[in-house]
Design a protein around this motif. Sequence first.
Motif, PDB file in Angstrom:
ATOM      1  N   UNK A   1      53.043  30.335  18.421  1.00  0.00           N
ATOM      2  CA  UNK A   1      51.916  29.994  17.577  1.00  0.00           C
ATOM      3  C   UNK A   1      51.217  28.732  17.980  1.00  0.00           C
ATOM      4  N   UNK A   2      51.034  28.500  19.266  1.00  0.00           N
ATOM      5  CA  UNK A   2      50.397  27.271  19.725  1.00  0.00           C
ATOM      6  C   UNK A   2      48.895  27.460  19.832  1.00  0.00           C
ATOM      7  N   UNK A   3      48.138  26.389  19.731  1.00  0.00           N
ATOM      8  CA  UNK A   3      46.689  26.510  19.890  1.00  0.00           C
ATOM      9  C   UNK A   3      46.334  27.081  21.253  1.00  0.00           C
ATOM     10  N   UNK A   4      45.268  27.872  21.282  1.00  0.00           N
ATOM     11  CA  UNK A   4      44.808  28.436  22.532  1.00  0.00           C
ATOM     12  C   UNK A   4      43.827  27.468  23.160  1.00  0.00           C
TER      13      UNK A   4
ATOM     14  N   UNK B   1      43.889  35.182  18.386  1.00  0.00           N
ATOM     15  CA  UNK B   1      42.508  34.976  18.809  1.00  0.00           C
ATOM     16  C   UNK B   1      41.578  35.857  17.974  1.00  0.00           C
ATOM     17  N   UNK B   2      40.367  35.398  17.777  1.00  0.00           N
ATOM     18  CA  UNK B   2      39.410  36.125  16.940  1.00  0.00           C
ATOM     19  C   UNK B   2      38.152  36.431  17.750  1.00  0.00           C
TER      20      UNK B   2
ATOM     21  N   UNK C   1      32.043  38.959  21.222  1.00  0.00           N
ATOM     22  CA  UNK C   1      31.858  37.508  21.288  1.00  0.00           C
ATOM     23  C   UNK C   1      33.140  36.848  20.803  1.00  0.00           C
ATOM     24  N   UNK C   2      33.611  35.845  21.525  1.00  0.00           N
ATOM     25  CA  UNK C   2      34.826  35.120  21.151  1.00  0.00           C
ATOM     26  C   UNK C   2      34.472  33.970  20.216  1.00  0.00           C
ATOM     27  N   UNK C   3      35.228  33.809  19.128  1.00  0.00           N
ATOM     28  CA  UNK C   3      35.037  32.680  18.218  1.00  0.00           C
ATOM     29  C   UNK C   3      35.830  31.481  18.739  1.00  0.00           C
ATOM     30  N   UNK C   4      35.165  30.318  18.791  1.00  0.00           N
ATOM     31  CA  UNK C   4      35.807  29.127  19.356  1.00  0.00           C
ATOM     32  C   UNK C   4      35.541  27.915  18.475  1.00  0.00           C
TER      33      UNK C   4
ATOM     34  N   UNK D   1      39.967  28.403  21.660  1.00  0.00           N
ATOM     35  CA  UNK D   1      39.854  29.613  20.860  1.00  0.00           C
ATOM     36  C   UNK D   1      40.259  29.396  19.413  1.00  0.00           C
ATOM     37  N   UNK D   2      39.503  29.977  18.508  1.00  0.00           N
ATOM     38  CA  UNK D   2      39.895  29.963  17.101  1.00  0.00           C
ATOM     39  C   UNK D   2      41.025  30.954  16.913  1.00  0.00           C
TER      40      UNK D   2
END
Length: 468
Positions: free
Chosen positions: A162-165, A180-181, A199-202, A213-214
């Motif tokens: 569960x680490x930040x991307x 990732x969303x 589209x990637x949410x960031x 990444x969000x």
Amino acid sequence: MKHRGRHRRRRRGRALRASLAGTALALTAAATLISTSQAAGSPTPGALSSITSPDELRRLQLRETLTDGTGLRTLTTKTGGAVDVEEVLRSANHTMRGEGDCFGAEKNSLPVEPVAARAYCWEPGDAVDDRWVPRSVTTSRNNQVIAAGWTHTGAGSDTPGGHPTRAGGPGVGAPDEEGLARVAFVDASDPANLKYRWVLLVVPTADGQDFEGLRSRLGGMAWYDDKLIVTARGPESRGRRDDSLYVFDLARFLRADVTDSEVIGKAGDGWSAHHYRYALPAIAAYSPPAGGGCDARDNDGVPCLGSLSLDRTSTPPTVVASERFRPGREEPARVWRYALDLTSDRTGLLTTTGRESSAVATEAYQTEATGVRGVLAHQGDWYVDQAAEKPDGHGTLWRQDEDGAQVAKCAETEADEKAGLRSYACWGRHTASLSYSPETGELWTLTDPIPERVLYAVKLKDVDGTLD
């Protein structure tokens, strides 16, 4: 917002129907059998209960955090300038299948009553991709664009956890993808030919030099003006989560010129968004007060954010939220709303007060419906999507207010029809999220499991016309 006159008419109508029903029962012991064993959840959730206690309302407050404007402008410049949603749609490279081309299992997810006005299925590769799950849907005001939020399940990720991307440099391996969303922006201007682009949410870094990444399970989405608002599920610690609302500016998509890389953010001399051509950066976030978090175990503490939708019929327009629980919990859910700011430099953000810039609920209720999958408010009514009682069954769509609940009744199967059995399980299977389009009068939703993924619309007047 309350429509008191209409409520009084409903009460008189219910009193008259109750009187007639009592007379009929006195004349005969026979009655039409309603199969409550097949109804989703309880037989009826009854009326909404208003939440007015200051302590209870305080649990619904969210604190605003704005993305640094200077840093965001710096990031936009570094990536080649902002792109709007029209440019994203012009590059749409995926095609949705019309209902006639949907698989049988996909069409089996459609509601029994009322029937769908139109339905679409995803491109085959997305329809059976177990790495990504569709979670939410919203539409632009004119219904020309549909946005569907998907979450990465972690399947196929090289690195569990569960680490930040975060971004990585040349030679860095694939980042952990779990959580990732991404959003499918669907060009719906031609109902016979829907196309979409991912589209990637960031989230921008604090200094505006990069983005990451969000990581979010998108439980709900709302589109107002040029803002997209989504719910984001945070990591769990000691039974609590840091759920948030994130706001994105639909006039500020970022270009990713490196599309053959797993990296998110700066990639050598260019920018990468995990193979996607565009990234959408957050401009604001709303979360419970520091150290609070939410609790998905019951409905006593700070609620975890579930679904989200937009109510254009309230004054001012509001976003409507529902409470999310841990799987298997059968708790009555809270539903509430936040006012949207209409000032020129804050349009689409939540209205805030006080030194800590807190968003407060302008209206809140408790529904006795359990397993709430989506919620929508429209002209004083609340539509609550309740999950099916059986894993393979249809859900139930209730219309509730402070006077009671109404619902459609149907025969869920041909065998039930022949036996004269009718239930409340008439809505779609495995639905997630609700959205209303004022231009067409359509209520949109989508379904999530493989092989039953379908995006469909039902006329809201047809929903109301089937309610008993």
